[in-house]
Scaffold this motif. Structure first.
Motif, short mmCIF file in Angstrom:
data_model
loop_
_atom_site.label_atom_id
_atom_site.label_comp_id
_atom_site.label_asym_id
_atom_site.label_seq_id
_atom_site.Cartn_x
_atom_site.Cartn_y
_atom_site.Cartn_z
N ALA A 43 0.82 -1.21 0.00
CA ALA A 43 0.00 0.00 0.00
C ALA A 43 0.86 1.26 0.00
O ALA A 43 0.44 2.30 -0.51
CB ALA A 43 -0.93 0.00 1.22
N GLU A 44 2.05 1.18 0.58
CA GLU A 44 2.95 2.33 0.58
C GLU A 44 3.54 2.57 -0.80
O GLU A 44 3.74 3.72 -1.21
CB GLU A 44 4.08 2.11 1.58
N LEU A 45 3.82 1.51 -1.53
CA LEU A 45 4.48 1.64 -2.82
C LEU A 45 3.53 1.87 -3.99
O LEU A 45 3.93 2.43 -5.01
CB LEU A 45 5.34 0.40 -3.11
N GLU A 46 2.29 1.42 -3.84
CA GLU A 46 1.36 1.49 -4.96
C GLU A 46 1.24 2.89 -5.58
O GLU A 46 1.26 3.04 -6.81
CB GLU A 46 -0.02 1.00 -4.50
N PRO A 47 1.18 3.98 -4.80
CA PRO A 47 0.92 5.29 -5.40
C PRO A 47 2.06 5.83 -6.28
O PRO A 47 1.82 6.74 -7.07
CB PRO A 47 0.70 6.20 -4.18
N ILE A 48 3.28 5.30 -6.14
CA ILE A 48 4.37 5.93 -6.90
C ILE A 48 4.23 5.71 -8.40
O ILE A 48 4.86 6.43 -9.19
CB ILE A 48 5.76 5.45 -6.42
N SER A 49 3.40 4.75 -8.81
CA SER A 49 3.18 4.52 -10.23
C SER A 49 2.03 5.34 -10.78
O SER A 49 1.82 5.36 -12.00
CB SER A 49 2.92 3.02 -10.50
N TRP A 50 1.28 5.99 -9.93
CA TRP A 50 0.15 6.79 -10.41
C TRP A 50 0.65 7.98 -11.22
O TRP A 50 1.62 8.65 -10.82
CB TRP A 50 -0.68 7.29 -9.23
N PRO A 51 0.00 8.28 -12.34
CA PRO A 51 0.45 9.42 -13.16
C PRO A 51 0.52 10.73 -12.39
O PRO A 51 1.40 11.56 -12.67
CB PRO A 51 -0.60 9.47 -14.27
N GLY A 52 -0.38 10.91 -11.41
CA GLY A 52 -0.38 12.17 -10.65
C GLY A 52 0.89 12.39 -9.87
O GLY A 52 1.21 13.54 -9.50
N PHE A 53 1.64 11.34 -9.57
CA PHE A 53 2.94 11.47 -8.92
C PHE A 53 4.09 11.18 -9.88
O PHE A 53 5.16 11.78 -9.78
CB PHE A 53 3.03 10.52 -7.72
N ALA A 54 3.88 10.24 -10.80
CA ALA A 54 4.99 9.78 -11.64
C ALA A 54 5.33 10.71 -12.79
O ALA A 54 6.48 10.76 -13.22
CB ALA A 54 4.67 8.39 -12.18
N ASP A 55 4.36 11.45 -13.29
CA ASP A 55 4.55 12.11 -14.59
C ASP A 55 4.73 13.61 -14.53
O ASP A 55 4.58 14.30 -15.55
CB ASP A 55 3.36 11.77 -15.51
N LEU A 56 5.09 14.16 -13.37
CA LEU A 56 5.32 15.59 -13.27
C LEU A 56 6.79 15.93 -13.49
O LEU A 56 7.68 15.29 -12.93
CB LEU A 56 4.89 16.13 -11.91
N HIS A 57 7.03 16.95 -14.28
CA HIS A 57 8.38 17.48 -14.49
C HIS A 57 8.77 18.29 -13.26
O HIS A 57 7.95 19.01 -12.69
CB HIS A 57 8.40 18.38 -15.73
N PRO A 58 10.04 18.17 -12.79
CA PRO A 58 10.41 18.92 -11.58
C PRO A 58 10.36 20.43 -11.73
O PRO A 58 10.28 21.14 -10.73
CB PRO A 58 11.85 18.44 -11.30
N PHE A 59 10.41 20.92 -12.99
CA PHE A 59 10.38 22.36 -13.21
C PHE A 59 9.03 22.80 -13.78
O PHE A 59 8.93 23.86 -14.40
CB PHE A 59 11.52 22.78 -14.14
N ALA A 60 8.00 21.99 -13.56
CA ALA A 60 6.65 22.39 -13.97
C ALA A 60 6.22 23.62 -13.18
O ALA A 60 6.71 23.87 -12.07
CB ALA A 60 5.68 21.23 -13.72
N PRO A 61 5.31 24.42 -13.73
CA PRO A 61 4.81 25.59 -13.00
C PRO A 61 4.31 25.20 -11.61
O PRO A 61 3.71 24.13 -11.43
CB PRO A 61 3.67 26.11 -13.88
N ALA A 62 4.56 26.06 -10.65
CA ALA A 62 4.24 25.74 -9.25
C ALA A 62 2.77 25.38 -9.08
O ALA A 62 2.43 24.49 -8.29
CB ALA A 62 4.61 26.92 -8.36
#
Length: 941
Positions: free
Chosen positions: A502-521
């Protein structure tokens, strides 16, 4: 519904009563009162949200992820959209056989991940055209900083000047600057395109970007040759996908190449974790920082893999170490290597060609629409000049779901990748206000820089094209290894406990996985909420005032904490304070980090009980009082003991004007019972891959947040894209929030455990360690103990008397444990010839008893060697581990039966783990260094 804490904590209440009887206490509270010195005890209740169920935590995380905006990223700057092949995502990233494995310090049971890492090293070396790559770095910025210090060690120049190409990624430049300043290195930025910019006569190294941050592809051969004439070494930060089409840095004369393998199937994750790489030309391999996988041979002469050379050099050389890197990004390196295995050279080249074709079409359309583009060759990134309109173009693209890079008031950068579609290009054209082009663009790569050499020629990169073949290859390698999904890994100081699904499952979700680190705040509102909550919870747990999650490993957290201390002293007019006191028992990274922070290391002795010798501390303080900057201590100690003198130690150092750094490696023995920020410490780093359940992944990823009291808060690491404050310390990682993509793991752990669950976990870990010590004390001396003979969360078993009496070594016991179905405890650290055992709170009583029974049985085997029944050089311990091939051979000439070799007492015959190789000859591998995939013929019998 069963509480999550009851799933996480192995021993049941009934089990704990039995364990308490063995230890000699009536209750857990009584045990903890006896074990933990009252001088540090905290008796409050942890101020965390009440424990939630798995369903509640996941629902809250889905809501948080939903507050992130997943836009199409065309920002570039070293981070790109990529497709993770589902067969790799499911069978590596989401597979506990890969993510629960430990660092391959026991190579006989790590052959699968070692082969995957050798594939990684081969991939990097082939693509860059250089000789030897290591097994990954923390990120590209860290790799570039390590390359700088490598160049300083290896080059002929005595200058302290390091040159950096102006077209370098800005985050890399920030990390280089942070690392250079304490070491007295002067970083000069040069524009290699400007003919008026001449190389100075004296400098020790040069860093180039290929392609540059602007997208420009330059021929670096001439400037590399000019640098070599001045005795300098040259590092090229190169994009591996581009290198499938472009001449590799090694062919241009580069000495070192660095970079990031993120775009090889690893999600952006808001900045990490990703596997950086570092590769060197022939002659520099023995100076490589970090981990290096090499080919050696086992006891039967068969090829076998193991970590080579100076791996973990900081634990051997300490203050003389050249790097504090003791970890890697193994799980991510495995993904990147398998991406190359799956696609092969033809597939990678095709992806690169499609990426370049999209960029070329983009350039053609913008030019047709009258947009001015830089007149330069490019691979995937186009830089456009739109006077006065750049911000408007970027905003217009964002409205269409596409993020572009605002490179300046008049400049926009647009990067393509393997996920770029014609629809994405259409949105960009519309944002610029131009029509789509009628046809495709022209090849924009310079003909003179086209790659003509082959790469990835080894059969492994050609044999697994179908998903069936790939699936079986991944399964085969996983079956070679022993990970937490098979059994207990009782490593002292390393805390191999449950990494809940359950702790690891969310890291594959697009809402966490697919953001660029320099995306607009505004697009990362969910991440900022999660990070803010996590940093707040960690501050509450530790008693500190502020936390930064930027450090992407414990070593980087150490460096960040020491840099904060250094900056604090300088801001208060005490810049002369540069002495760091470190106990002789400390983790080796402590001393290495202190040197990297510009400090002088002075060692403080330990007394016979393993505690810091307070009398020697007094002597060292008096000898260095005017220059004392800090002390670094681990608590509980590296010896696994709650030292009663810790409060006095803190007071002594503070009275002398120094700061107290408490290494948080053993924080899992304190949560709910003591807070370093309240018992005298000023700063700590925390190991989220230990105490807070981020999995080790075979040796990475990790997160090492730094926690400080209020007076040090202004000196926490800065955003790599923000201007550095004059009194600040810059950034220690390439992304502002480090390995943000795995922060949902500790968030979920804390949310599901709650304060009460964390307190219970601490007590269960301490009880388990004392139970093991009590069960084994009559068979092996327990080297150190604290109040009333109790240990903390780990215990050290002393094998030295047995070795002297029988010749059986700690290595023999470690390898024999493999036959019993266990990973060995930590060997010879912090004391040579010992085993440090940490059972954690997650192992149930049946597994604890199985381990204790194995150790008792091994002691009986040692006695049979000591009595002369079995010869010293030919017995089950000396020959361990035993492979299936060995025990099923036609001949058996050993003085013990095959059944003893294969199925020692208590081993489940149906579930027996068989190591793929026998004991490995490490010295042979170091003498005959081979760090790339050997030919298949090497494995023929």
């Amino acid at each position: 519904m069963t509480a999550f804490a009851d799933r996480h904590i192995g021993p049941t209440p009934e089990d704990q009563r039995r364990m308490l009887d063995a230890v000699g206490y009536g209750s857990v509270d009584e045990l903890m009162d006896a074990a933990i010195p009252e001088v540090i005890r905290w008796h409050g209740t942890l101020d965390l949200p009440p424990a939630g169920t798995e369903e509640q935590a996941l629902a809250e995380l889905r809501a948080i992820a939903g507050r992130n905006t997943v836009a199409t990223s065309m920002i570039g700057l070293g981070y790109h959209g990529t497709h993770t092949p589902p067969v790799i995502r499911r069978n590596v990233l989401e597979n506990p056989a890969w993510y629960t494995a430990y660092t391959p310090y026991q190579p006989e049971i790590s052959q699968g991940r070692l082969e995957a890492l050798l594939n990684f090293q081969t991939m990097v070396a082939d693509l860059t055209g250089l000789a030897t790559a290591n097994a990954s770095m923390l990120d590209e910025g860290t790799a570039a900083a390590e390359a700088m210090t490598l160049a300083r060690r290896a080059g002929r120049s005595k200058s302290n000047v390091y040159l950096v190409d102006a077209d370098t990624l800005p985050q890399t430049l920030s990390v280089i600057g942070t690392r250079a300043e304490p070491l007295g290195i002067e970083v000069r930025i040069i524009d290699i395109d400007n003919p008026e910019t001449a190389l100075p006569d004296a400098f020790f190294g040069l860093h180039l970007q290929y392609p540059g941050a602007s997208g420009a592809v330059r021929d670096h051969a001439a400037v590399i040759a000019a640098a070599h004439e001045r005795g300098a070494l040259v590092t090229v930060a190169a994009d591996l996908l581009a290198l499938t089409l472009l001449r590799p840095p090694g062919e241009a004369g580069a000495d070192i190449a660095v970079g990031n393998t993120q775009r090889f199937g690893v999600p952006m994750g808001f900045g990490g974790p990703h596997a950086g790489y570092l590769v060197v030309r022939a002659g520099l391999e023995r100076m490589l920082p970090g981990r290096l996988v090499g080919v050696s041979r086992d006891a039967d002469g068969n090829p076998a893999y193991r970590l080579a050379l100076q791996t973990r050099e900081q634990h051997i050389r300490r203050e003389k170490a050249t790097s504090n890197i003791c970890t890697a990004q193994v799980l991510l390196a495995v993904i990147a290597s398998m991406y190359a295995v799956y696609h092969g050279p033809e597939g990678l080249r095709a992806i690169a060609e499609r990426t370049h074709a999209k960029a070329a079409r983009l350039a053609a359309g913008l030019r047709e629409g009258g947009v001015a583009l830089a007149e330069q060759p490019f691979f995937d990134t186009v830089t456009a000049t739109v006077p006065g309109r750049a911000a408007g173009v970027v905003a217009a693209a964002a409205e269409r779901g596409v993020n572009l890079r605002l490179a300046g008031p008049d400049t926009v950068g647009v990067a393509c990748d393997e996920t770029t579609t014609d629809a994405h290009l259409a949105a960009v054209f519309a944002a610029f206000g131009v029509a789509e082009p009628a046809g495709d663009g022209h090849d924009a790569l310079p003909p003179g820089l086209a790659r003509i050499t082959e790469f990835l020629t080894h059969p492994v990169f050609h044999a697994h094209r179908s998903e069936t073949a790939m699936l079986r290859y991944l399964r085969r390698l996983a079956d070679f290894d022993f990970a937490l999904d098979r059994g207990m890994i009782p490593l002292g100081s390393c805390t191999m406990k449950l990494n809940a699904t359950a702790e690891l499952e969310p890291i594959s979700w697009p809402g966490f996985a697919d953001l660029h680190p320099f995306a607009p705040a505004g697009q990362a509102a969910g991440y900022r909420e999660l990070i803010g909550q996590l940093e707040g919870w960690l501050a509450t747990l530790t008693g500190y005032d502020a936390v930064s999650v930027q450090p992407n490993a414990g070593s980087q957290g150490e460096l960040a904490g020491l840099l904060a201390i250094r900056a604090y002293h300088r801001a208060n007019g005490a810049g002369h304070r540069d002495v760091c006191l470190i106990p002789s028992s400390a983790h080796g990274t402590n001393a290495a980090s202190a040197v990297m922070a510009g400090m002088r290391v002075v060692v403080v002795a330990c007394d016979p009980e393993g505690n810091v010798d307070l009398a020697d501390l007094d002597r060292k303080i008096e000898a260095h009082r005017p220059a004392l900057a800090a002390i670094m201590v681990t608590y509980p100690s590296t010896h696994g003991v709650y030292e009663s003198g810790i409060a006095a130690l803190c007071a002594k150092v503070h009275d002398a004007g120094g700061q107290v750094y408490v290494d948080g490696a053993n924080l899992n023995a304190l949560l709910g019972y003591a807070k370093p920020g309240r018992f005298g410490a000023d700063v700590s780093h925390l190991n989220l891959h230990k105490t807070f359940c981020i999995p080790h992944g075979g040796g990475g990823p990790g997160v090492g947040p730094v926690a400080v009291r209020a007076h040090l808060a202004p000196y926490l690491p800065g955003d790599p894209l923000a201007p550095r404050r004059e009194d600040g310390v810059g950034s220690v990682s390439a992304a502002a929030h480090g390995s943000a993509g795995i922060l949902p793991i500790p968030w979920a752990y804390l949310r599901m455990m709650g304060g009460e669950g964390l307190t219970r976990a601490t007590a269960a870990a301490v009880l388990s360690a004392n139970y093991v010590a009590a069960r084994l004390r009559d068979h092996y001396p327990v080297l150190y103990a604290g109040n009333k003979g109790l240990v903390a969360h780990e215990c050290i078993l002393d094998l030295r008397p047995l070795t002297r009496a029988t010749g059986v070594t700690v290595d023999d016991v470690a390898k024999r444990l493999i036959d019993y179905g266990f990973h060995a405890p930590t060997m010879s650290f912090p004391v040579a010839g010992t085993l440090m055992v940490e059972p954690t709170e997650s192992e149930d009583l049946a597994e604890l008893d199985r381990f204790c029974a194995a150790m008792v049985a091994i002691r009986a085997e040692i006695d049979r060697v000591g009595s002369g029944e079995w010869p010293k050089g030919d017995n089950p311990l000396a020959n361990a581990p035993h492979t299936a091939q060995m025990v099923t051979g036609d001949e058996w000439r050993h003085p013990y039966p095959r059944s003893v070799a294969a199925y020692p007492a208590g081993v489940d015959r149906a579930g027996k783990y068989w190591p793929p190789v026998r004991r490995i000859d490490g010295a042979y591998g170091d003498r005959n260094l081979v760090c790339a995939c050997p030919p298949p013929e090497a494995f023929e019998q």
